[in-house]
Design a protein around this motif. Structure first.
Motif, mmCIF file in Angstrom:
data_model
loop_
_atom_site.group_PDB
_atom_site.id
_atom_site.type_symbol
_atom_site.label_atom_id
_atom_site.label_comp_id
_atom_site.label_asym_id
_atom_site.label_seq_id
_atom_site.Cartn_x
_atom_site.Cartn_y
_atom_site.Cartn_z
ATOM 1 N N HIS A 1 0.834 -1.191 0.000
ATOM 2 C CA HIS A 1 0.000 0.000 0.000
ATOM 3 C C HIS A 1 0.877 1.252 0.000
ATOM 4 O O HIS A 1 2.075 1.190 0.287
ATOM 5 C CB HIS A 1 -0.940 -0.023 1.205
ATOM 6 N N GLU B 1 1.175 3.814 1.963
ATOM 7 C CA GLU B 1 1.845 4.199 3.207
ATOM 8 C C GLU B 1 3.132 3.390 3.400
ATOM 9 O O GLU B 1 4.155 3.920 3.838
ATOM 10 C CB GLU B 1 0.936 3.937 4.421
ATOM 11 N N CYS C 1 -5.673 1.572 5.921
ATOM 12 C CA CYS C 1 -6.534 0.406 6.141
ATOM 13 C C CYS C 1 -6.308 -0.196 7.528
ATOM 14 O O CYS C 1 -5.265 -0.003 8.156
ATOM 15 C CB CYS C 1 -6.319 -0.630 5.038
ATOM 16 N N CYS D 1 -2.238 -0.931 7.345
ATOM 17 C CA CYS D 1 -1.362 0.244 7.331
ATOM 18 C C CYS D 1 -1.462 1.021 8.636
ATOM 19 O O CYS D 1 -0.489 1.628 9.071
ATOM 20 C CB CYS D 1 -1.725 1.164 6.172
HETATM 21 ZN ZN ZN Z 1 -3.265 -0.235 3.717
#
Ligand code: ZN
Ligand code: AOF
Length: 342
Positions: free
Chosen positions: A62, A64, A91, A100
């Protein structure tokens, strides 16, 4: 510097950083679906950007995670005093990757600035809550309209459980989409508009044509004029062709075949639920397009109008004035769909 700013300057700074995150997110266009495009920027006290990242491909890290990974070792001690700007709520679930929010909590970010809440029911505010409970300052809704617009496809799929539907056709100046049967095929596009069309296709998960178009045009529906994935063809089963017909180009591209007797809305849900299709372009012919118009199943209509008249042929789908306005109200929470003329 950040600490000396007025509230108004802080807001302007937040927006500038979110704009950068949006720019980064766009790098994922064409590669991340059915996931959203997401960008992230890490800013140290004083306003220096020390990390950037975006969600690059479906199933991959992801935004991040990529932003945190991009931080130089010398800057890592700054993370607990830093702000991370993310276009989508971090998330909170274990999907293809760990949450994340956990990572941001571990790194101790002082502040998390979020563009929009994740409409995915598995997240839907839980990421933000987790971070707040861990003591981070969380600001939401920064450039929310822009963040929503970026991911209209993802938002539509998550909330309406069907793809974002774009109806597309090209017509003559006097409103015909094809000449008379047996006549040479009329061309309404210019080389530039064709290229733009292929760019649009590269951003679309799937593309649907009706049986008449399949048999008379034998289209290829590829993105050959633009880099990117070809959309998955979607066809309606018909007695007029069978799957062994090697002359029909789309059949060699592993099409999704829908049952024409199933209601259109159910077929659209099926595309999303069973095949993970978050965006669908409907390229014709006029009967199929009309059925989407009549059932109100569309988010955007793209009409390309040639300056030349044709005088006779197949009329373009009929859109009532009222429907033209509906096209705008169909837009999801601030994201604008509508009728575009090119
Ligand atoms: Zn995430
Ligand atoms: C984020 N940052 O960059 C993205 C998020 O299967 P996974 O693990 O890839 O999870 C996909 C879901 O995670 C997706 O439906 C959406 O809710 C969120 N996407 N979240 O924090 C990201 N791409």
């Amino acid at each position: 510097m950040e600490y000396d700013m007025t509230a108004q300057q802080k807001e302007g700074f937040d927006e500038m950083m979110m704009r950068r995150a949006l720019q980064l997110a766009l790098n994922g266009a064409g590669g991340v679906s059915p996931n959203p495009m997401v960008g992230a920027v890490i800013v140290a006290p004083g306003g220096r950007i020390i990390g950037e990242g975006w969600h690059r491909r479906y199933g991959g890290a992801h935004a991040e995670v990529n932003a945190v990974r991009s931080v130089a070792a010398a800057d890592e001690p700054l993370l607990p005093q830093s702000t991370i700007y993310v276009t989508l709520e971090p998330c909170s679930h274990h999907g293809k990757t760990p949450p994340c929010s956990l990572l941001l909590r571990e790194k101790g970010f002082r502040r998390v600035a979020v563009g929009m809440v994740d409409p995915n029911p598995k997240v839907a505010g839980r990421g933000i809550r987790m971070l707040r409970e861990a003591g981070a300052e969380v600001t939401t809704g920064i450039l929310e309209t822009e963040c929503r617009r970026l991911n209209v496809r993802f938002i539509t799929a998550q909330t309406l459980r069907r793809p974002w539907i774009q109806l597309k056709w090209a017509e003559s100046a006097d409103g015909y989409i094809a000449g008379r049967r047996g006549e040479e095929r009329a061309i309404f596009s210019s080389p530039l508009s064709m290229t733009l069309m292929h760019k649009e296709r590269a951003m679309t998960d799937a593309i649907l044509v009706g049986t008449d178009t399949l048999l008379t045009d034998n289209p290829s529906l590829t993105t050959r004029l633009w880099p990117g994935r070809d959309p998955v063809p979607v066809l309606f089963r018909s007695e007029r062709w069978d799957e062994s017909d090697t002359g029909i180009r789309l059949l060699s591209r592993n099409p999704i075949i829908l049952d024409p007797d199933t209601p259109l809305a159910d077929n659209m849900h099926l595309l999303m639920e069973r095949h993970g299709i978050t965006s669908l372009m409907v390229e014709g012919g006029s009967r199929i397009l009309q059925s989407f118009v009549d059932s109100g199943l569309y988010d955007e209509i793209r009409i390309e109008r040639s300056p030349a008249p044709l005088h006779a042929g197949t009329p373009a789908p009929h859109i009532a004035e009222r429907t033209r306005h509906d096209a705008y109200s169909h837009a999801q929470g601030g994201a604008r769909g509508g009728i575009k003329k090119t």
